[in-house]
Design a protein around this motif. Structure first.
Motif: not given
Length: 586
Positions: A258-274
């Protein structure tokens, strides 16, 4: 027949951890639980088995059995003990968490049997159980866990988990630490045993290839919730939630670079915050204002498909993405003519007693080049890297780095320049980071060991690996696994090495974090002129990171060449077996 029905499972400690999860598992069915670390997969499994850590409380309903069933939430420990091992059994990622180092393999199985065997001795029943998981040598029953390979330990752990003839097996990352062929053997064995017994299986994994190859249905967890569920083949082909689509897009491919490996930006938030919004909205490229006004419920799409997204998910983006930005620094770390040999290993030999770890290995890494080393556990990969790092004294051969002989020879101390020229990134960043020191202190200490000229500041090093300068005051425990690995890479780069040895640096990372780290290492090689010796058991990973590769088998190089050509047209039977063991990319 339904074996397990989970309704409204909620787990709380000081904060909310798992939020209103529903699951069902039928006899003979495999349900996959996938998602990044911190999504709540393992806690859900532990709640089902009544094994939550102290301080955590589960509410909702966990019914074991068809019809009315047995309620496990709130059941007394006496009841749970009668269920665990007999009706529900657990198979963990690390068999050392299940196997007592002071007990033999046979004793582990014998104590898990529900009753004394009829028509035979206990020894014969133990041998039969070992044979059931593919161990035909009766002498294994008398061996201790440390005397077995990783794959053998996992087979013994599986035999012990199945000794009570459970109706439901919960397998929590059972093959994550295993090489490709052993992983394939364990998974095929698990499928065979499941079919023979009519057993239900809950498979927890962050390896989407494994999930979609083995599971009848898949539930995708994020921030303590189920955000998508449905038949595995349908979810893989047409993901209905942006999070699932992002995980699939981050998967490295074994068939193409693959020309670029693309991950999802950021991190998993705590369940209590969302709790009152779409948990994925902050990381989603399709999010609208509507996504932050209320929590989306799982809505039915038909054919057993459900999604917790308000929108129609865009098709997976398979066209070439934009090139990644260059890794910025004032100048390359190591100046050499392209193609000039940097590391040269000749006839390297090492034996431990009668076991030959390296039997005359030769390889070369050129300046600015990335070379992959692949093979099963016990093939000699780690011994090779430890010889180059000066941690193991070989029995014979020569190691040359930048024209200097750095072969370890017993008590002789290598020159400081040799230590600066080669650094290592390990699988577990905790082995590189002092938990008592801040990130800034760790990086400053490492940079001080390098040359004064061109020394990078802590802020420069953090910027180099894509972390904010504010992270300098944090300690490792305050970082995610991917962030800790980035700090470990920054620490290794602080002395401006010519060669970076990467020993399984992404093996334990989620697929999205893995993509970010691999793209970072690509940039280190491309933009800083740092050569990579990349050790891995994952052929899809080596396809993305290495220009050339060598295949080790029982301490010998059996095949080498340009990575794409070798993986597309393997010539050696062992290499063909490695390639054939990789599950297809969805």
């Amino acid at each position: 027949m339904t074996l397990l029905t989970v309704t409204g499972l909620t787990i709380t400690g000081r904060h909310l951890l798992v939020d209103d999860v529903d699951l069902t598992v039928a006899a003979g069915e495999t349900l996959g639980l996938v998602g990044e670390s911190g999504s709540g997969k393992s806690l859900t499994a532990r709640a089902v088995a009544g094994l939550l850590p102290k301080g955590l409380t589960a509410t909702g309903s966990v019914l074991l059995g068809d019809g009315a069933g047995m309620q496990l939430i709130g059941a007394r420990e006496r009841v749970l003990r009668s269920v665990r091992g007999n009706r529900i059994s657990l198979l963990m990622q690390d068999p050392f968490t299940m196997l007592n180092p002071l007990r033999t393999a046979g004793l582990h199985i014998a104590e898990s049997l529900p009753k004394r065997p009829r028509g035979g001795t206990l020894r014969e029943e133990v041998v039969r159980r070992l044979a059931e998981v593919g161990i035909d040598d009766p002498a294994v029953a008398d061996r201790y866990p440390f005397q077995l390979s990783g794959g053998m330990r996992q087979r013994v752990a599986m035999a012990a988990a199945l000794a009570g003839d459970p109706e439901l097996l919960i397998a929590d990352e059972p093959t994550t630490a295993l090489d490709a062929t052993t992983q394939h053997e364990i998974l095929m064995l698990l499928r065979k045993l499941q079919e023979a017994r009519g057993m239900g299986v809950v498979l927890i994994t962050h390896d989407l290839r494994v999930a979609f190859e083995l599971c009848d249905r898949v539930s995708v967890m994020y921030a303590g919730r189920i955000v998508e569920r449905g038949p595995g083949a349908h979810v893989a082909k047409e993901p209905a939630h942006p999070y699932t689509s992002g995980l699939l897009a981050a998967l490295p491919s074994v068939t193409r670079t693959l020309p670029v490996l693309t991950g999802i930006p950021g991190n998993v938030p705590p369940a209590a915050e969302v709790t009152e919004v779409c948990a994925f909205a902050a990381r989603c490229g399709q999010a609208t204002a509507e996504c932050t006004k209320a929590r989306p419920v799982l809505r039915e799409l038909g054919a057993g498909r459900h999604t917790a997204c308000l929108h129609e998910v865009r098709p997976r983006n398979d066209h070439a993405p934009e090139p990644a930005p260059a890794v910025q620094t004032s100048r390359p770390f190591f100046t050499a003519e392209p193609g000039e040999p940097l590391l040269r290993i000749e006839d390297l030999r090492k034996a431990y007693g009668t076991h030959v770890a390296l039997g005359g290995v030769a390889l070369e890494v050129r300046a600015g080049e990335s070379v992959g080393v692949v093979g099963e556990s016990g093939s000699g990969k780690t011994t090779l890297s430890r010889c180059v790092l000066g941690l193991v004294t070989p029995d014979g051969g020569r190691i040359e780095l930048a024209g200097e002989d750095i072969t370890p020879r017993g008590r002789r101390t290598r020159a400081a320049r040799a230590h600066r020229l080669v650094q290592c990134v390990f699988q577990d960043p905790s082995t590189s980071l002092n938990p008592a020191l801040t990130v800034g202190s760790t990086l400053a200490e490492a940079a001080a060991q390098g040359p004064a000229e061109g020394r990078l500041s802590v802020a420069d090093l953090l910027d180099l690996v894509g972390l904010p300068a504010a992270y300098a005051v944090r300690k490792p425990r305050a970082l995610s696994g991917g962030e800790r690995q980035r700090v470990a890479i920054a620490r290794a780069l602080a002395v401006r090495p010519a060669l970076l040895i990467c020993d399984e640096p992404v093996a334990s990372l989620d697929v999205s974090v893995q993509a970010h780290v691999l793209e970072l290492l690509r940039g280190v090689s491309r933009d800083l002129g740092t050569s990579l010796l990349f050790i891995t058991h994952d052929l899809a990973v080596v396809r993305q990171i290495a220009e050339r590769m060598v295949v080790l088998f029982k301490g010998a190089v059996v095949e080498s060449g340009e990575t794409a050509g070798l993986l597309d047209r393997p010539r050696h039977d062992y290499t063909r077996r490695l390639v054939a063991s990789v599950p297809p990319t969805p």
